[in-house]
Design a protein around this motif. Structure first.
Motif, PDB file in Angstrom:
ATOM      1  N   PRO A 304      17.663  -0.195  -2.008  1.00 10.46           N
ATOM      2  CA  PRO A 304      17.635   1.079  -1.271  1.00 10.46           C
ATOM      3  C   PRO A 304      16.361   1.858  -1.590  1.00 10.46           C
ATOM      4  N   GLU A 305      15.876   2.625  -0.624  1.00  7.63           N
ATOM      5  CA  GLU A 305      14.628   3.350  -0.812  1.00  7.63           C
ATOM      6  C   GLU A 305      14.710   4.379  -1.934  1.00  7.63           C
ATOM      7  N   ASN A 306      15.891   4.967  -2.143  1.00 13.25           N
ATOM      8  CA  ASN A 306      15.994   5.946  -3.223  1.00 13.25           C
ATOM      9  C   ASN A 306      15.845   5.286  -4.601  1.00 13.25           C
ATOM     10  N   ILE A 307      16.315   4.063  -4.718  1.00 14.22           N
ATOM     11  CA  ILE A 307      16.159   3.328  -5.980  1.00 14.22           C
ATOM     12  C   ILE A 307      14.694   2.942  -6.173  1.00 14.22           C
ATOM     13  N   ILE A 308      14.033   2.522  -5.091  1.00 11.76           N
ATOM     14  CA  ILE A 308      12.615   2.177  -5.177  1.00 11.76           C
ATOM     15  C   ILE A 308      11.795   3.397  -5.596  1.00 11.76           C
ATOM     16  N   THR A 309      12.084   4.547  -4.990  1.00 10.01           N
ATOM     17  CA  THR A 309      11.375   5.776  -5.326  1.00 10.01           C
ATOM     18  C   THR A 309      11.561   6.133  -6.795  1.00 10.01           C
ATOM     19  N   GLN A 310      12.797   5.986  -7.281  1.00  8.58           N
ATOM     20  CA  GLN A 310      13.089   6.271  -8.690  1.00  8.58           C
ATOM     21  C   GLN A 310      12.311   5.323  -9.601  1.00  8.58           C
ATOM     22  N   SER A 311      12.286   4.046  -9.231  1.00  8.10           N
ATOM     23  CA  SER A 311      11.587   3.042 -10.038  1.00  8.10           C
ATOM     24  C   SER A 311      10.086   3.307 -10.083  1.00  8.10           C
ATOM     25  N   VAL A 312       9.494   3.641  -8.939  1.00  5.86           N
ATOM     26  CA  VAL A 312       8.062   3.935  -8.882  1.00  5.86           C
ATOM     27  C   VAL A 312       7.723   5.110  -9.799  1.00  5.86           C
ATOM     28  N   ALA A 313       8.523   6.153  -9.728  1.00  5.35           N
ATOM     29  CA  ALA A 313       8.265   7.331 -10.567  1.00  5.35           C
ATOM     30  C   ALA A 313       8.382   6.997 -12.045  1.00  5.35           C
ATOM     31  N   THR A 314       9.415   6.238 -12.398  1.00  2.00           N
ATOM     32  CA  THR A 314       9.636   5.867 -13.792  1.00  2.00           C
ATOM     33  C   THR A 314       8.512   4.994 -14.327  1.00  2.00           C
ATOM     34  N   ASN A 315       8.174   3.949 -13.578  1.00  2.00           N
ATOM     35  CA  ASN A 315       7.137   3.025 -14.038  1.00  2.00           C
ATOM     36  C   ASN A 315       5.760   3.678 -14.076  1.00  2.00           C
ATOM     37  N   SER A 316       5.480   4.544 -13.126  1.00  2.00           N
ATOM     38  CA  SER A 316       4.184   5.232 -13.121  1.00  2.00           C
ATOM     39  C   SER A 316       4.010   6.063 -14.389  1.00  2.00           C
ATOM     40  N   LYS A 317       5.050   6.783 -14.768  1.00  2.00           N
ATOM     41  CA  LYS A 317       4.977   7.594 -15.983  1.00  2.00           C
ATOM     42  C   LYS A 317       4.902   6.724 -17.234  1.00  2.00           C
ATOM     43  N   LEU A 318       5.664   5.632 -17.214  1.00  2.00           N
ATOM     44  CA  LEU A 318       5.676   4.711 -18.352  1.00  2.00           C
ATOM     45  C   LEU A 318       4.305   4.098 -18.577  1.00  2.00           C
ATOM     46  N   PHE A 319       3.694   3.598 -17.502  1.00  2.00           N
ATOM     47  CA  PHE A 319       2.400   2.933 -17.629  1.00  2.00           C
ATOM     48  C   PHE A 319       1.285   3.930 -17.967  1.00  2.00           C
ATOM     49  N   LYS A 320       1.375   5.114 -17.394  1.00  2.00           N
ATOM     50  CA  LYS A 320       0.388   6.146 -17.714  1.00  2.00           C
ATOM     51  C   LYS A 320       0.430   6.469 -19.203  1.00  2.00           C
ATOM     52  N   ALA A 321       1.633   6.570 -19.748  1.00  2.00           N
ATOM     53  CA  ALA A 321       1.769   6.855 -21.172  1.00  2.00           C
ATOM     54  C   ALA A 321       1.229   5.701 -22.016  1.00  2.00           C
ATOM     55  N   MET A 322       1.472   4.464 -21.585  1.00  2.00           N
ATOM     56  CA  MET A 322       0.965   3.309 -22.331  1.00  2.00           C
ATOM     57  C   MET A 322      -0.558   3.327 -22.401  1.00  2.00           C
ATOM     58  N   ARG A 323      -1.184   3.677 -21.303  1.00  2.00           N
ATOM     59  CA  ARG A 323      -2.645   3.764 -21.299  1.00  2.00           C
ATOM     60  C   ARG A 323      -3.123   4.917 -22.186  1.00  2.00           C
ATOM     61  N   GLN A 324      -2.396   6.032 -22.128  1.00  2.00           N
ATOM     62  CA  GLN A 324      -2.786   7.207 -22.899  1.00  2.00           C
ATOM     63  C   GLN A 324      -2.689   6.960 -24.407  1.00  2.00           C
ATOM     64  N   PHE A 325      -1.654   6.249 -24.836  1.00  2.00           N
ATOM     65  CA  PHE A 325      -1.408   6.069 -26.267  1.00  2.00           C
ATOM     66  C   PHE A 325      -1.858   4.705 -26.783  1.00  2.00           C
ATOM     67  N   ASN A 326      -2.524   3.917 -25.942  1.00  2.00           N
ATOM     68  CA  ASN A 326      -2.780   2.519 -26.271  1.00  2.00           C
ATOM     69  C   ASN A 326      -3.651   2.326 -27.506  1.00  2.00           C
ATOM     70  N   ASN A 327      -4.519   3.273 -27.815  1.00  2.00           N
ATOM     71  CA  ASN A 327      -5.424   3.110 -28.960  1.00  2.00           C
ATOM     72  C   ASN A 327      -4.817   3.591 -30.276  1.00  2.00           C
ATOM     73  N   LEU A 328      -3.593   4.068 -30.227  1.00  2.00           N
ATOM     74  CA  LEU A 328      -2.939   4.507 -31.451  1.00  2.00           C
ATOM     75  C   LEU A 328      -2.500   3.310 -32.294  1.00  2.00           C
ATOM     76  N   PRO A 329      -2.355   3.480 -33.604  1.00  2.00           N
ATOM     77  CA  PRO A 329      -1.780   2.415 -34.439  1.00  2.00           C
ATOM     78  C   PRO A 329      -0.386   2.058 -33.925  1.00  2.00           C
ATOM     79  N   GLU A 330       0.071   0.863 -34.251  1.00  2.00           N
ATOM     80  CA  GLU A 330       1.303   0.343 -33.665  1.00  2.00           C
ATOM     81  C   GLU A 330       2.499   1.272 -33.865  1.00  2.00           C
ATOM     82  N   ALA A 331       2.692   1.776 -35.088  1.00  2.00           N
ATOM     83  CA  ALA A 331       3.850   2.623 -35.354  1.00  2.00           C
ATOM     84  C   ALA A 331       3.800   3.916 -34.549  1.00  2.00           C
TER      85      ALA A 331
END
Length: 471
Positions: A304-331
C-alpha cells in the motif's frame, strides 16, 4: 547481487514495515518416510490477486499452476484442486518463515517455507541456452596476490586463439559473496560465464575471479568493505601487468552493480586501466539509491502507498543519520544509531510492524546495518571517483532495473563524467532489460529464474562492439 540481487540489499527495516509482503520464491521440504520431497512455491501478484506456481524439483516438475492463492492477516493459502493439494501457513516476520500444513489426499504433513533454497535440494531442470558448451579459446586457472590484504585470489583467464589480443577485461561482481561466474545459484544463471564466453569469442581476453573467501580464493569476505574489494580488483590489474604475454595489452574493468561502483574506485587511481564498462552501476549517492530501491521493490510487491511512504521516511532518516555519524568510533556510532532507530520505530504504526516487537525489528536492523561493509557502502558517493575518470567509459542500464534504477543512475554517471571533463563516454539505457540484463516483463527479482536467457544479446553486442572499437 547479494544473492542477487544481486545487488545492493533491502534494509531490514523496510521489510519489517511491510511484513505482509509474501511475493517471491519459497522453499520447503516434505518428510515422507526416509525420502525428503522438496517443494518450491513462486508467489507473484497480478493487480490485487496473488498467483502461485509450484515446482517439485525431485520429480522434475516445474511451473505447476495452482488455482487459488490468498494472503490475509499473515495467513497464506495455496490450492491446486486438480491435484487435491492445499497448503495453509502463517507468515512469521521475525524469522521470515511460513509455518504451515501441506495436505494432499489423505496426507497432512507439516511444511515450513523459507526464502532460502535447502542445501540438499536438487536443481530443477531449467534450460540456460547461453551457458557455453564448447570453448574455442584458451582457459587458464590462475591465482594472484593482494599483497595489501594478504589474500590469494583464484580465477580463470580466457584468451582468444590466433593472434595476441589487444584488450583484456577484468570482471568485478556485485554485492554479496560471488564466485567467478557471478552465479545466482537459486536461479541457475551464471552471468559472468556468459559474458566471458561472449567477449573472448569476440577477440577480447577476460579475467574473472572468485571474491575473497569464496570458492578457491582466501581471505574473509564478511569483514571486507567495498574499498577492500577494490584492492582485490587492483591486484588483478597488477597481475595482468606482470605477465609478459600481456605486455602492451590494454586493461579494462567491467563491473556489475556494486562492481560498477568498485571499477571507478580502481580506475581513478590507477592509470594502467585504459577503459571502464559500468553495468547497472550506481550513479547517485548510495543512501538515495537504497531508498529508491526499497520503494521500487515494495511497489512491485503490491505494498500500500501509505506503507511505502512510511518506509521512505524511515529509511531516509536512518541513512542520513548513518552518513552523519559514520566517522564516529564504533561504540559512539552504535549509541547514536540506536537512538535514531528506536525513535523511528516508536513513530511507526504497530500494524506496519507486522506483529513484531520494536526490539525485534531493531535487532534485525542493527545486525545488518552495523556491519563494516554496510557502514562504508551507505556513506559512499559514486560521483567522487567517476568524476576522476579520464579513460573511455561505457555505462549501461536496463530500463526495468528495479535494483539500480536506470534513469537516476545513468543521469548521475553522465553528470559526473561531464563535470570531470571526460571526453570519451557513452551512456546507454537498454529497453525492457532488468538488473541482470535479461529481457523482462516487470523487472521483479521473481522473474530471474523464469527467464531462459542469462544476458540479452543487445547488451552483449553493445559491450563487445564498443570495446573492439577503442583505439
Amino acid at each position: 547481487m547479494k544473492k542477487i540481487l544481486s545487488t545492493c540489499i533491502l534494509v531490514l527495516v523496510t521489510l519489517a514495515t511491510y511484513a505482509q509482503t509474501i511475493t517471491g520464491t519459497w522453499y520447503g521440504t516434505l518428510k515422507i518416510g526416509e525420502n525428503p520431497l522438496h517443494v518450491v512455491f513462486h508467489v507473484t501478484k497480478s493487480g490485487n490477486d496473488y498467483v502461485t506456481t509450484m515446482d517439485s524439483p525431485d520429480q522434475g516438475a516445474v511451473g505447476i499452476a495452482t488455482d487459488k492463492t490468498q494472503f490475509v492477516n499473515n495467513e497464506l493459502t495455496i490450492e491446486a484442486a486438480k491435484f487435491g493439494m492445499k497448503y495453509t501457513g502463517t507468515f512469521k516476520a521475525d524469522s521470515n518463515k511460513i509455518n504451515g500444513i501441506f495436505k494432499q489426499g489423505p496426507a497432512s504433513l507439516p511444511l515450513v517455507l523459507t526464502p532460502n533454497k535447502p542445501a540438499d535440494s536438487k536443481k530443477a531442470s531449467v534450460k540456460r541456452p547461453q551457458d557455453p558448451t564448447s570453448f574455442p579459446y584458451k582457459q587458464e586457472d590462475i591465482t594472484f596476490n593482494n599483497v595489501k590484504a594478504g589474500n590469494i585470489i583464484a580465477g580463470t583467464l580466457t584468451i582468444p586463439t590466433g593472434k595476441k589480443p589487444e584488450k583484456v577485461v577484468i570482471l568485478i561482481s556485485g554485492s554479496g559473496p560471488q564466485d567467478r561466474n557471478e552465479e545466482v545459484a537459486q536461479f541457475n544463471h551464471r552471468p559472468f560465464l556468459v559474458w566471458s564466453d561472449w567477449l573472448t569469442k569476440q577477440g577480447i581476453a577476460v579475467l574473472r575471479y572468485d571474491d575473497r573467501g569464496v570458492g578457491k580464493s582466501t581471505g574473509k569476505f564478511g569483514t571486507a568493505t567495498s574499498a577492500d574489494f577494490a584492492d582485490d580488483a587492483e591486484a588483478a590489474v597488477n597481475y595482468l601487468q606482470s605477465r609478459a604475454d600481456f605486455k602492451g595489452v590494454s586493461i579494462g574493468l567491467m563491473g556489475h552493480s556494486e562492481g560498477g561502483m568498485i571499477a571507478p574506485m580502481v580506475a581513478a587511481r590507477n592509470n594502467e586501466v585504459k577503459f571502464v564498462v559500468l553495468l547497472a552501476a550506481p550513479g547517485v549517492p548510495i543512501n538515495e539509491l537504497m531508498v529508491q530501491q526499497s520503494t521500487d521493490q515494495m511497489r512491485l510487491s503490491g505494498a500500500p502507498e501509505n506503507i511505502i511512504t512510511q518506509s521512505v521516511a524511515t529509511n531516509s532518516k536512518l541513512f542520513k543519520a548513518m552518513r552523519q555519524f559514520n566517522n564516529l568510533p564504533e561504540a559512539a556510532f552504535k549509541a547514536k544509531m540506536d537512538t535514531v532507530i528506536y525513535q523511528q520505530l516508536r513513530a511507526t504504526p504497530k500494524e506496519a510492524l507486522g506483529g513484531q516487537s520494536i526490539d525485534d525489528v531493531a535487532k534485525r536492523t542493527t545486525s545488518q546495518i552495523y556491519t563494516p561493509w554496510f557502514r562504508y557502502f551507505i556513506a559512499y558517493n559514486p560521483a567522487v571517483n567517476i568524476e576522476k575518470l579520464r579513460c573511455p567509459v561505457l555505462a549501461l542500464n536496463g530500463t526495468l532495473d528495479m535494483q539500480v534504477q536506470e534513469r537516476a543512475n545513468l543521469a548521475g554517471i553522465k553528470v559526473a563524467l561531464t563535470k570531470g571533463r571526460n571526453k570519451h563516454f557513452e551512456i546507454v539505457p537498454l529497453p525492457k532489460l532488468n538488473h541482470l540484463f535479461q529481457l523482462a516483463s516487470t523487472g521483479s527479482g521473481s522473474e530471474y529464474e523464469k527467464i531462459e536467457e542469462t544476458v540479452n544479446p543487445s547488451a552483449l553486442v553493445k559491450v563487445s562492439s564498443w570495446i573492439t572499437r577503442l583505439k
